[in-house]
Write an enzyme that holds these catalytic residues in place. Structure first.
Site, PDB file in Angstrom:
ATOM      1  N   LYS A 100       0.808  -1.225   0.000  1.00 34.39           N
ATOM      2  CA  LYS A 100       0.000   0.000   0.000  1.00 34.39           C
ATOM      3  C   LYS A 100       0.831   1.260   0.000  1.00 34.39           C
ATOM      4  CE  LYS A 100       0.339  -2.145   4.061  1.00 34.39           C
ATOM      5  NZ  LYS A 100      -0.069  -3.308   4.770  1.00 34.39           N
ATOM      6  N   VAL A 127      -5.440  -2.956   0.095  1.00 33.75           N
ATOM      7  CA  VAL A 127      -6.472  -2.444   1.013  1.00 33.75           C
ATOM      8  C   VAL A 127      -7.345  -3.613   1.453  1.00 33.75           C
ATOM      9  CG1 VAL A 127      -8.456  -0.902   1.280  1.00 33.75           C
ATOM     10  CG2 VAL A 127      -6.552  -0.210  -0.182  1.00 33.75           C
ATOM     11  N   GLY A 129      -6.662  -6.387   3.082  1.00 29.83           N
ATOM     12  CA  GLY A 129      -6.126  -7.760   3.104  1.00 29.83           C
ATOM     13  C   GLY A 129      -6.816  -8.635   2.071  1.00 29.83           C
ATOM     14  N   GLY A 181       1.339 -12.177  12.565  1.00 30.35           N
ATOM     15  CA  GLY A 181       1.727 -11.696  11.232  1.00 30.35           C
ATOM     16  C   GLY A 181       0.823 -10.594  10.705  1.00 30.35           C
ATOM     17  N   GLU A 184       2.686  -4.349  10.723  1.00 32.94           N
ATOM     18  CA  GLU A 184       3.740  -3.920   9.815  1.00 32.94           C
ATOM     19  C   GLU A 184       5.102  -4.191  10.456  1.00 32.94           C
ATOM     20  OE1 GLU A 184       2.992  -2.402   6.589  1.00 32.94           O
ATOM     21  OE2 GLU A 184       1.282  -3.526   7.311  1.00 32.94           O
ATOM     22  N   ASP A 195      -0.698   3.300   8.288  1.00 32.10           N
ATOM     23  CA  ASP A 195      -1.114   2.229   7.371  1.00 32.10           C
ATOM     24  C   ASP A 195      -2.544   2.492   6.875  1.00 32.10           C
ATOM     25  OD1 ASP A 195      -0.758  -0.659   6.331  1.00 32.10           O
ATOM     26  OD2 ASP A 195      -2.622  -0.756   7.462  1.00 32.10           O
ATOM     27  N   LYS A 199      -4.155   3.454   3.058  1.00 34.62           N
ATOM     28  CA  LYS A 199      -5.290   2.735   2.455  1.00 34.62           C
ATOM     29  C   LYS A 199      -6.442   3.681   2.116  1.00 34.62           C
ATOM     30  CE  LYS A 199      -3.973  -1.552   4.762  1.00 34.62           C
ATOM     31  NZ  LYS A 199      -4.050  -2.285   6.028  1.00 34.62           N
ATOM     32  N   GLY A 296      -3.019 -10.690   7.525  1.00 34.46           N
ATOM     33  CA  GLY A 296      -2.696 -12.108   7.731  1.00 34.46           C
ATOM     34  C   GLY A 296      -2.196 -12.731   6.446  1.00 34.46           C
TER      35      GLY A 296
HETATM   36  N1  HSE Z   1      -0.526  -4.183   9.123  1.00 36.90           N
HETATM   37  C1  HSE Z   1      -1.652  -4.246   8.242  1.00 36.90           C
HETATM   38  C2  HSE Z   1      -2.917  -4.381   9.073  1.00 36.90           C
HETATM   39  C3  HSE Z   1      -1.492  -5.401   7.303  1.00 36.90           C
HETATM   40  O1  HSE Z   1      -2.800  -4.690  10.263  1.00 36.90           O
HETATM   41  O2  HSE Z   1      -4.003  -4.158   8.571  1.00 36.90           O
HETATM   42  C4  HSE Z   1      -2.514  -5.455   6.192  1.00 36.90           C
HETATM   43  O3  HSE Z   1      -2.381  -4.359   5.335  1.00 36.90           O
END
Ligand code: HSE
Length: 404
Positions: A100, A127, A129, A181, A184, A195, A199, A296
């Site tokens: 992104k 955007v 996931g 996971g 970031e 983040d 988006k 994820g």
């Molecule tokens: N770190 C981001 C989140 C990952 O937690 O949404 C997905 O873009």
């Protein structure tokens, strides 16, 4: 056979290899063609991975391989991800990405380069996931003017807020999100709202054609939220979420990220854990909501692979829809100081506080929580609210916008 290269073998990159391998049969059945990973670019070695033998440390092994027609960039960060993307597009390779940061900063230029070279630059995973939202906005909502978008756009912060409501500390909830996971590489980008800012900038560009800079929009994260804020919100019939919001007014685009009280009758209010929700308000269809796992390994990789499949399915067509972004000039940014909304205001509940609130804010319904007294204001600009708060002569605990 379609040969793909992966740039960046981290959480999402390794997930994309796994999706392509695990779902090889269904992908081949759906496409009528097999798709296989030929090379993986990473600085590290992966001796224990079934894909370890595909790793190269030299980008030129991918750039100069004529068999590789699709490159999946999942490196994260602006550089060298942007530079490699540009080189691949200029070499006539399609590029898909979950990055992104690159889309929000360089999307206008990269889409233009892709169009000029007859290839595609797709970013469904950037955007939400695993949620299909970019493609539906480009294709399925094409008959609409989009009026506004509100979204829970960061899985990590939504996970942290959910865990905190269940009694976890911020630090422990963040550690769990990292272990799963979701976060970031630098989780400050999650908890400080950056983040989500990237988006919402992408969603604003898809909605209005104008690519704002994530550095120039109003951006607040969740680090100042307390359990007292959560309890007040509950008493006022709301949940608290980190919300990205964009709208266009008088030809200018507003985009912002901040915590919001979300009334329980808003479908975003019940979205918990790592899930994201994106509520698009369009002039013909009305409200449309996109919901699913917002971060994820496999959910995000599923969206990356969906873009690869889209590219392969339309390789012979020269008539595919692609968004066009124009880089915003200063004149394109709406004046944030003129933005008006209702706000939840909490003061220290000292003697006479209710009367002082009534004298300044009128007939508002107050609730008390611990040593706080709180209420939701009428719709007003930030500056008007700041002036009225000062007039009460009370000690402010928090002010949190309400999603309306
Ligand atoms: N770190 C981001 C989140 C990952 O937690 O949404 C997905 O873009």
């Amino acid at each position: 056979m379609i040969y793909v290269a992966i740039l960046g073998f981290g959480v999402v990159g390794s997930g994309a290899a796994e999706v392509l391998a695990s779902n090889r049969a269904v992908i081949e059945k759906n496409l009528g063609k097999a798709v296989t990973v030929k090379r993986i670019l990473d600085l590290r070695e992966f001796p224990d991975s079934p894909f370890g033998h595909l790793v190269t440390h030299d980008f030129n092994d991918i750039l100069n391989d004529p068999e590789i027609s699709v490159v999946a960039e999942m490196m994260g960060g602006s550089h060298p991800a942007y530079d490699f993307t540009k080189a691949c597009l200029e070499a006539g390779k399609h590029v898909v990405t979950s990055n992104k940061e690159v889309v929000a900063r360089f999307g206008a230029e990269l889409l233009e380069i892709a169009a000029a070279h007859g290839v595609r630059y797709l970013f469904e995973a950037s955007v939400g996931g695993g949620i299909p939202v970019i493609r539906p906005m480009v294709n399925d909502l094409a008959s609409n003017e989009i009026e506004r978008v509100d979204g829970i756009l960061n899985g990590t912060t939504n996970y942290i807020l959910t865990q905190m409501i269940a009694g976890a500390t911020f630090e422990n909830a963040l550690k769990e999100a990292q272990a799963k996971g979701y976060a970031e590489a630098n989780p400050a980008a999650d908890v400080e709202g950056l983040d989500a800012a990237r988006k919402i900038v992408i969603l604003a560009a898809l909605s209005f054609g104008t690519l704002l800079s994530p550095d120039k929009i109003h951006c607040e994260g969740i680090t100042k939220l307390t359990l007292a804020d959560v309890a007040v919100a509950k008493k006022l019939g709301c949940s608290i979420k980190l919300i990205g919001h964009t709208e266009r007014s008088n030809g200018k685009v507003l985009a912002m990220v901040s915590p919001r009280l979300v009334p329980l009758d808003n479908p975003l209010s019940g979205i918990t854990d790592v899930f994201n929700g994106i509520l698009v308000d369009a002039n013909m269809v009305g409200k449309v909501m996109f919901y699913g796992a917002g971060a994820g390994k496999l959910p995000t990789a599923s969206a990356v692979v969906a873009d690869i499949i889209d590219i392969v399915a339309h390789m012979e067509s020269d008539n595919v829809r692609a968004p066009k972004f124009t880089v915003a000039t200063d004149a394109d940014y709406a004046d944030f100081s003129a933005y008006a909304c209702r706000t939840c205001v909490a003061f220290e509940n000292t003697a006479g506080a209710a009367e002082k609130i009534a004298a300044v804010f009128g007939d508002v319904k107050t609730v008390t929580e611990g040593d706080r007294i709180a209420f939701i204001s009428d719709e007003m600009t930030e500056k008007t609210l700041t002036d009225l708060i000062a007039k009460t002569d009370l000690t402010l605990c928090s002010r949190i916008r309400v999603l309306g």
